[in-house]
Design an enzyme around this catalytic site. Structure first.
Site, PDB file in Angstrom:
ATOM      1  N   HIS A  21      -3.433  11.175   3.515  1.00  0.00           N
ATOM      2  CA  HIS A  21      -2.128  11.710   3.920  1.00  0.00           C
ATOM      3  C   HIS A  21      -1.250  11.863   2.678  1.00  0.00           C
ATOM      4  O   HIS A  21      -1.679  11.553   1.558  1.00  0.00           O
ATOM      5  CB  HIS A  21      -1.493  10.866   5.024  1.00  0.00           C
ATOM      6  CG  HIS A  21      -1.269   9.425   4.672  1.00  0.00           C
ATOM      7  ND1 HIS A  21      -0.552   9.020   3.578  1.00  0.00           N
ATOM      8  CD2 HIS A  21      -1.674   8.284   5.302  1.00  0.00           C
ATOM      9  CE1 HIS A  21      -0.505   7.706   3.534  1.00  0.00           C
ATOM     10  NE2 HIS A  21      -1.196   7.224   4.565  1.00  0.00           N
ATOM     11  N   HIS A  24      -0.956   8.922   0.099  1.00  0.00           N
ATOM     12  CA  HIS A  24      -2.045   8.785  -0.875  1.00  0.00           C
ATOM     13  C   HIS A  24      -1.903   9.876  -1.946  1.00  0.00           C
ATOM     14  O   HIS A  24      -2.081   9.640  -3.139  1.00  0.00           O
ATOM     15  CB  HIS A  24      -3.418   8.961  -0.209  1.00  0.00           C
ATOM     16  CG  HIS A  24      -3.649   8.049   0.961  1.00  0.00           C
ATOM     17  ND1 HIS A  24      -3.918   8.523   2.227  1.00  0.00           N
ATOM     18  CD2 HIS A  24      -3.666   6.704   1.060  1.00  0.00           C
ATOM     19  CE1 HIS A  24      -4.082   7.500   3.051  1.00  0.00           C
ATOM     20  NE2 HIS A  24      -3.933   6.387   2.370  1.00  0.00           N
ATOM     21  N   CYS A 130      -5.269 -10.219   8.943  1.00  0.00           N
ATOM     22  CA  CYS A 130      -4.974  -8.860   9.427  1.00  0.00           C
ATOM     23  C   CYS A 130      -6.046  -7.932   8.866  1.00  0.00           C
ATOM     24  O   CYS A 130      -6.168  -7.787   7.644  1.00  0.00           O
ATOM     25  CB  CYS A 130      -3.596  -8.383   8.963  1.00  0.00           C
ATOM     26  SG  CYS A 130      -3.358  -6.616   9.289  1.00  0.00           S
ATOM     27  N   CYS A 133      -4.608  -4.938   6.804  1.00  0.00           N
ATOM     28  CA  CYS A 133      -4.273  -5.268   5.404  1.00  0.00           C
ATOM     29  C   CYS A 133      -5.482  -5.833   4.672  1.00  0.00           C
ATOM     30  O   CYS A 133      -5.438  -5.966   3.452  1.00  0.00           O
ATOM     31  CB  CYS A 133      -3.196  -6.348   5.321  1.00  0.00           C
ATOM     32  SG  CYS A 133      -1.603  -5.919   5.997  1.00  0.00           S
ATOM     33  N   CYS A 155       0.800  -8.595  12.803  1.00  0.00           N
ATOM     34  CA  CYS A 155       1.117  -8.354  11.392  1.00  0.00           C
ATOM     35  C   CYS A 155       2.425  -7.561  11.314  1.00  0.00           C
ATOM     36  O   CYS A 155       2.597  -6.568  12.021  1.00  0.00           O
ATOM     37  CB  CYS A 155      -0.016  -7.552  10.754  1.00  0.00           C
ATOM     38  SG  CYS A 155       0.407  -6.841   9.159  1.00  0.00           S
ATOM     39  N   HIS A 158       1.442  -3.839  10.219  1.00  0.00           N
ATOM     40  CA  HIS A 158       0.656  -2.994  11.123  1.00  0.00           C
ATOM     41  C   HIS A 158       1.040  -3.117  12.595  1.00  0.00           C
ATOM     42  O   HIS A 158       0.552  -2.342  13.417  1.00  0.00           O
ATOM     43  CB  HIS A 158      -0.837  -3.290  10.961  1.00  0.00           C
ATOM     44  CG  HIS A 158      -1.384  -2.794   9.647  1.00  0.00           C
ATOM     45  ND1 HIS A 158      -1.341  -3.546   8.497  1.00  0.00           N
ATOM     46  CD2 HIS A 158      -1.947  -1.601   9.306  1.00  0.00           C
ATOM     47  CE1 HIS A 158      -1.864  -2.842   7.505  1.00  0.00           C
ATOM     48  NE2 HIS A 158      -2.235  -1.660   7.959  1.00  0.00           N
ATOM     49  N   LYS A 305       8.052   3.935   7.182  1.00  0.00           N
ATOM     50  CA  LYS A 305       6.948   4.177   6.256  1.00  0.00           C
ATOM     51  C   LYS A 305       5.942   5.081   6.959  1.00  0.00           C
ATOM     52  O   LYS A 305       5.515   4.789   8.072  1.00  0.00           O
ATOM     53  CB  LYS A 305       6.268   2.870   5.879  1.00  0.00           C
ATOM     54  CG  LYS A 305       5.105   3.096   4.927  1.00  0.00           C
ATOM     55  CD  LYS A 305       4.315   1.845   4.622  1.00  0.00           C
ATOM     56  CE  LYS A 305       3.161   2.177   3.689  1.00  0.00           C
ATOM     57  NZ  LYS A 305       1.981   1.393   3.886  1.00  0.00           N
ATOM     58  N   LYS A 308      -0.721   6.673   9.169  1.00  0.00           N
ATOM     59  CA  LYS A 308      -1.547   7.323  10.174  1.00  0.00           C
ATOM     60  C   LYS A 308      -1.550   6.485  11.439  1.00  0.00           C
ATOM     61  O   LYS A 308      -1.511   7.007  12.549  1.00  0.00           O
ATOM     62  CB  LYS A 308      -2.956   7.470   9.623  1.00  0.00           C
ATOM     63  CG  LYS A 308      -3.728   8.532  10.359  1.00  0.00           C
ATOM     64  CD  LYS A 308      -5.175   8.554   9.917  1.00  0.00           C
ATOM     65  CE  LYS A 308      -6.047   8.951  11.087  1.00  0.00           C
ATOM     66  NZ  LYS A 308      -7.160   8.047  11.265  1.00  0.00           N
TER      67      LYS A 308
HETATM   68  N1  MSP Z   1      -7.777  -0.138  -0.739  1.00  0.00           N
HETATM   69  C1  MSP Z   1      -6.492  -0.680  -0.975  1.00  0.00           C
HETATM   70  C2  MSP Z   1      -6.138  -0.625  -2.455  1.00  0.00           C
HETATM   71  C3  MSP Z   1      -7.087  -1.315  -3.355  1.00  0.00           C
HETATM   72  S1  MSP Z   1      -6.642  -1.118  -5.023  1.00  0.00           S
HETATM   73  C4  MSP Z   1      -7.608  -2.169  -5.848  1.00  0.00           C
HETATM   74  C5  MSP Z   1      -5.447   0.096  -0.190  1.00  0.00           C
HETATM   75  N2  MSP Z   1      -5.783   1.343   0.146  1.00  0.00           N
HETATM   76  S2  MSP Z   1      -4.895   2.369   0.991  1.00  0.00           S
HETATM   77  O1  MSP Z   1      -5.762   3.452   1.335  1.00  0.00           O
HETATM   78  O2  MSP Z   1      -4.227   1.703   2.048  1.00  0.00           O
HETATM   79  O3  MSP Z   1      -3.914   3.000  -0.042  1.00  0.00           O
HETATM   80  C6  MSP Z   1      -2.830   2.325  -0.473  1.00  0.00           C
HETATM   81  C7  MSP Z   1      -2.010   3.193  -1.409  1.00  0.00           C
HETATM   82  O4  MSP Z   1      -1.751   4.501  -0.878  1.00  0.00           O
HETATM   83  C8  MSP Z   1      -0.649   2.577  -1.538  1.00  0.00           C
HETATM   84  O5  MSP Z   1      -0.618   1.536  -2.469  1.00  0.00           O
HETATM   85  C9  MSP Z   1       0.144   3.744  -1.990  1.00  0.00           C
HETATM   86  O6  MSP Z   1      -0.144   3.948  -3.342  1.00  0.00           O
HETATM   87  C10 MSP Z   1      -0.428   4.874  -1.147  1.00  0.00           C
HETATM   88  N3  MSP Z   1       0.300   5.000   0.107  1.00  0.00           N
HETATM   89  C11 MSP Z   1      -0.156   4.796   1.372  1.00  0.00           C
HETATM   90  N4  MSP Z   1       0.843   5.049   2.255  1.00  0.00           N
HETATM   91  C12 MSP Z   1       1.946   5.413   1.596  1.00  0.00           C
HETATM   92  C13 MSP Z   1       3.251   5.815   1.950  1.00  0.00           C
HETATM   93  N5  MSP Z   1       3.663   5.932   3.187  1.00  0.00           N
HETATM   94  N6  MSP Z   1       4.102   6.101   0.947  1.00  0.00           N
HETATM   95  C14 MSP Z   1       3.736   6.038  -0.370  1.00  0.00           C
HETATM   96  N7  MSP Z   1       2.533   5.667  -0.727  1.00  0.00           N
HETATM   97  C15 MSP Z   1       1.614   5.335   0.216  1.00  0.00           C
HETATM   98  O7  MSP Z   1      -4.379  -0.430   0.037  1.00  0.00           O
END
Ligand code: MSP
Length: 522
Positions: A21, A24, A130, A133, A155, A158, A305, A308
Site C-alpha cells: 500500500h 510501504h 500479537c 506485530c 493489541c 491491531h 494510520k 489494510k
Molecule cells: N517486517 C517488518 C519489518 C522488519 S524490518 C527488519 C514490518 N513489515 S511491514 O510490512 O509491516 O512494513 C512496515 C513498514 O512499512 C513501516 O515501518 C513503514 O516503513 C511502512 N508503513 C506501513 N504502514 C504505513 C503507514 N500507514 N504509513 C507510513 N508508513 C507505513 O513491520
C-alpha cells in the site's frame, strides 16, 4: 576515479502477506530518493530493500489460502512486491528475501556467534503475543477489546485479540545492554532521528530492558536454531539480520567492510526494534552499530494510520495509474515533513499536482523550451551581459543546491525539495518580469532575449539535476529536451548549483507536457 565515501541505506523488509500500500511505497521512495542523491553525488552507495517472509503471520496466511508458506511468499513477492519497485521507479541495488539460503545460513552463523559469546540462555516464558506485530506485547500496549472482542485483551495497534503463549524459549540478554545503549545515544546524538523519536527511545531504555525471547518452538516456519533444531529463530531477529546478511556478513568480509554500517529508514512503528534490539544484537556480536536510524511518521487516511487491516489501504498503482510515478514520489516526499505524520487525501494530491507540478515546474519547462524553439530555432542562445536580476537567479540556484544537499544530509527530503523549489518559483517570476515574448518583438532586444532564455534554460538544467533523484522520469525528459551533453544520472549532484554548464549552441527539442492534465473524478 576514487571511490566516494560509503553510503549504505535500507528500507524495512516488508511482510509480503499484505499487498503493498502507499505506506510501504512511502518508505521505499524516500529511501530510493536518498540513495539516488548520494549515488549521483559520487558516494559509494548501496540501497537495500526486501521481504520478511518467516513467522506465524505468514504461516497462517498461507494455510488460510491452502498453500505452503514458501509457495505463498513466492507468489506474493513475484506478483506484488517486485512489481511495486517498477511501479515507483525504485533503483535498489539488492533485494533480500529472508527465505534465501544466503540469508538463512548467515543468520545461523550470527546467532551461533552470540550464543558462543554467552549472550543467549534457555528459559521459560509466558506472555501475550500479537501475531499482527509478531511481538510479545508490554502492558502499555494491551487494551480491552470492544465489539466482537469484548472481554478479551487486544493489541492497541491491531485491535485484535492477543494470544497467551507459554513455551520454553531461548533468551537474548538484552537487559545487559541498557548502559551501553544509553551511552550510544548520548555519544552519537543523531543516532536516532528525529529528536521526538530519540527522546521516546531514550526514555524507554532508561526505564529498563527485559531479556528478549528469541526462539519459538510451537511452529517451524523459520530458521532453525543451530544448536537446537526443535526451535526456530524469532522472526524479528531473523528479519533485522537482513541488513547484515545482504552485504556479506559471515561470507564476504571485504563486501561487509565496504558497506557496513548502514543507515536505516523505518516507520516509527518499528523504531524500537531498530534503535534498541538491533544495536544490542550487534554489540553482542562485536560488530559496529548502525550509522543511524531515522523514523518517519505514518500516513493517515481519514485521521487514522492507514492500514489494510482497517480497510483504509490504498494501492500505489491507484495513484500512479492516474498521476504517474514522479507525482507519487514528489507528493509524498514534499507534502509531508519527513519524520512526522501526514494526512493523505486525493484532493490534496490533485491540487498539488496541478499547482506545483503542472503549473509550476512543468509549465516553466515547456514555455522555456518552446520560446527557445520559437525565437532561436531551437538553438540555446548565448547569454550577453548579466543584469543584477540575472545574477540573483544564479545565486538562488547556487544556494538552493547547497541547501538541498545539506537537507539531504539530515534526511529531510521535504526540506531539500522546498529548497529546490525556490528555483522553480523564482524562474517563473523571472520570466513574468522579463516578458521574453515582448523582447522578441523588438530586434534591438535580441541580445537581452538571449540572456533571459539562457538564464531560464540554465536554471532548468540545474533543476533537472537536482530533481532527478525525486522525479527520475520527468527530469530525464527535460534533460533530453535541453540537449545537454552527457547522461543526466552522471551529472555530479553536488556541482549542480554552478552556472554555465548548458552550452550555448546546443539544440533544444520539443518537450511534451511533463505533467499532463489529469481527468479524473476523485
Ligand atoms: N517486517 C517488518 C519489518 C522488519 S524490518 C527488519 C514490518 N513489515 S511491514 O510490512 O509491516 O512494513 C512496515 C513498514 O512499512 C513501516 O515501518 C513503514 O516503513 C511502512 N508503513 C506501513 N504502514 C504505513 C503507514 N500507514 N504509513 C507510513 N508508513 C507505513 O513491520
Amino acid at each position: 576515479m576514487t571511490q566516494g565515501r560509503s553510503f549504505y541505506i535500507t528500507t524495512p523488509i516488508y511482510y509480503p502477506s499484505d499487498v503493498p500500500h502507499i505506506g510501504h511505497g512511502y518508505t521505499t521512495v524516500a529511501v530510493d530518493t536518498l540513495a539516488r542523491w548520494h549515488r549521483q553525488a559520487g558516494d559509494d552507495t548501496w540501497m537495500l530493500t526486501g521481504t520478511d517472509e518467516h513467522g506465524q503471520k505468514m504461516l497462517r496466511a498461507a494455510s488460510a489460502n491452502g498453500v505452503t508458506p514458501q509457495e505463498w511468499v513466492d507468489k506474493l513477492v513475484t506478483e506484488a512486491w517486485f512489481p511495486l519497485l517498477r511501479t515507483l521507479d525504485v533503483a535498489n541495488d539488492d533485494f533480500i528475501r529472508t527465505t534465501q539460503p544466503r540469508h538463512e545460513e548467515r543468520v545461523k552463523q550470527f546467532v551461533q556467534a552470540i550464543y558462543d559469546r554467552g549472550y543467549i540462555y534457555a528459559g521459560e516464558y509466558e506472555a501475550l503475543y500479537c501475531v499482527g506485530c509478531e511481538e510479545f506485547k508490554p502492558e502499555s500496549e494491551i487494551v480491552d477489546g470492544t465489539g466482537a472482542f469484548e472481554g478479551l485483551k487486544v493489541c492497541a495497534i491491531h485491535s485484535k485479540p492477543l494470544e497467551l503463549l507459554q513455551e520454553k524459549n531461548y533468551f537474548f540478554k538484552l537487559s545487559e545492554f541498557q548502559d551501553k545503549l544509553i551511552e550510544l545515544y548520548s555519544s552519537v546524538p543523531d543516532f536516532i532521528r528525529p529528536d521526538s523519536a530519540r527522546n521516546e527511545v531514550v526514555s524507554f531504555v532508561k526505564n529498563g530492558l527485559k531479556d528478549l525471547s528469541i526462539s519459538r518452538s510451537a511452529f517451524d516456519w523459520g530458521i532453525t536454531v543451530p544448536w537446537d533444531e526443535s526451535h526456530v529463530i524469532y522472526v524479528w531477529v531473523d528479519a533485522l539480520l537482513n541488513y547484515a546478511t545482504a552485504v556479506g556478513y559471515g561470507a564476504d568480509p571485504d563486501e561487509f567492510a565496504r558497506r557496513w554500517p548502514a543507515f536505516h529508514i523505518v516507520g516509527k512503528d518499528i523504531l524500537r526494534f531498530h534503535a534498541v534490539i538491533w544495536p544490542a544484537m550487534l554489540m553482542a556480536a562485536g560488530l559496529e552499530v548502525p550509522r543511524g536510524v531515522f523514523a518517519h511518521g505514518w500516513l493517515l487516511v481519514g485521521g487514522e494510520k492507514m492500514s489494510k487491516s482497517k480497510l483504509t489501504g490504498i494501492a500505489p498503482t491507484e495513484i500512479t495509474d492516474v498521476f504517474g510515478s514522479d507525482a507519487y514520489r514528489f507528493y509524498f516526499l514534499s507534502a509531508i515533513a519527513f519524520g512526522q505524520d501526514g494526512s493523505f487525501s486525493w484532493e490534496d494530491l490533485s491540487a498539488r499536482y496541478q499547482a506545483e507540478l503542472a503549473n509550476g515546474f512543468g509549465n516553466l519547462a515547456s514555455r522555456t523550451t518552446a520560446m527557445i524553439e520559437r525565437y532561436f530555432e531551437g538553438i540555446v542562445p548565448p547569454p550577453a551581459e548579466y543584469t543584477e536580476r540575472d545574477l540573483a537567479v544564479q545565486k538562488i540556484v547556487k544556494d538552493a543546491a547547497a541547501n538541498a544537499d545539506a537537507a539531504i544530509e539530515r534526511f529531510r527530503i521535504d526540506e531539500a525539495i522546498s529548497a529546490i523549489w525556490t528555483i522553480v518559483d523564482d524562474l517563473n517570476l523571472y520570466i513574468t518580469e522579463n516578458e521574453p515574448w515582448a523582447l522578441a518583438k523588438d530586434d534591438a532586444q535580441r541580445a537581452r532575449l538571449g540572456t533571459v532564455l539562457y538564464t531560464a534554460a540554465e536554471g532548468l538544467r540545474a533543476l533537472a539535476v537536482l530533481l532527478s533523484p525525486v522525479m527520475p522520469v520527468a527530469t530525464e525528459k527535460l534533460w533530453v529536451a535541453l540537449g545537454v551533453s552527457g547522461r543526466l544520472v552522471d551529472q555530479p549532484l553536488r556541482d549542480a548549483g554552478g552556472w554555465g554548464v548548458l552550452q550555448p549552441g546546443s539544440s533544444v527539442n520539443g518537450l511534451a507536457p511533463l505533467f499532463p492534465r489529469v481527468e479524473q473524478s476523485v
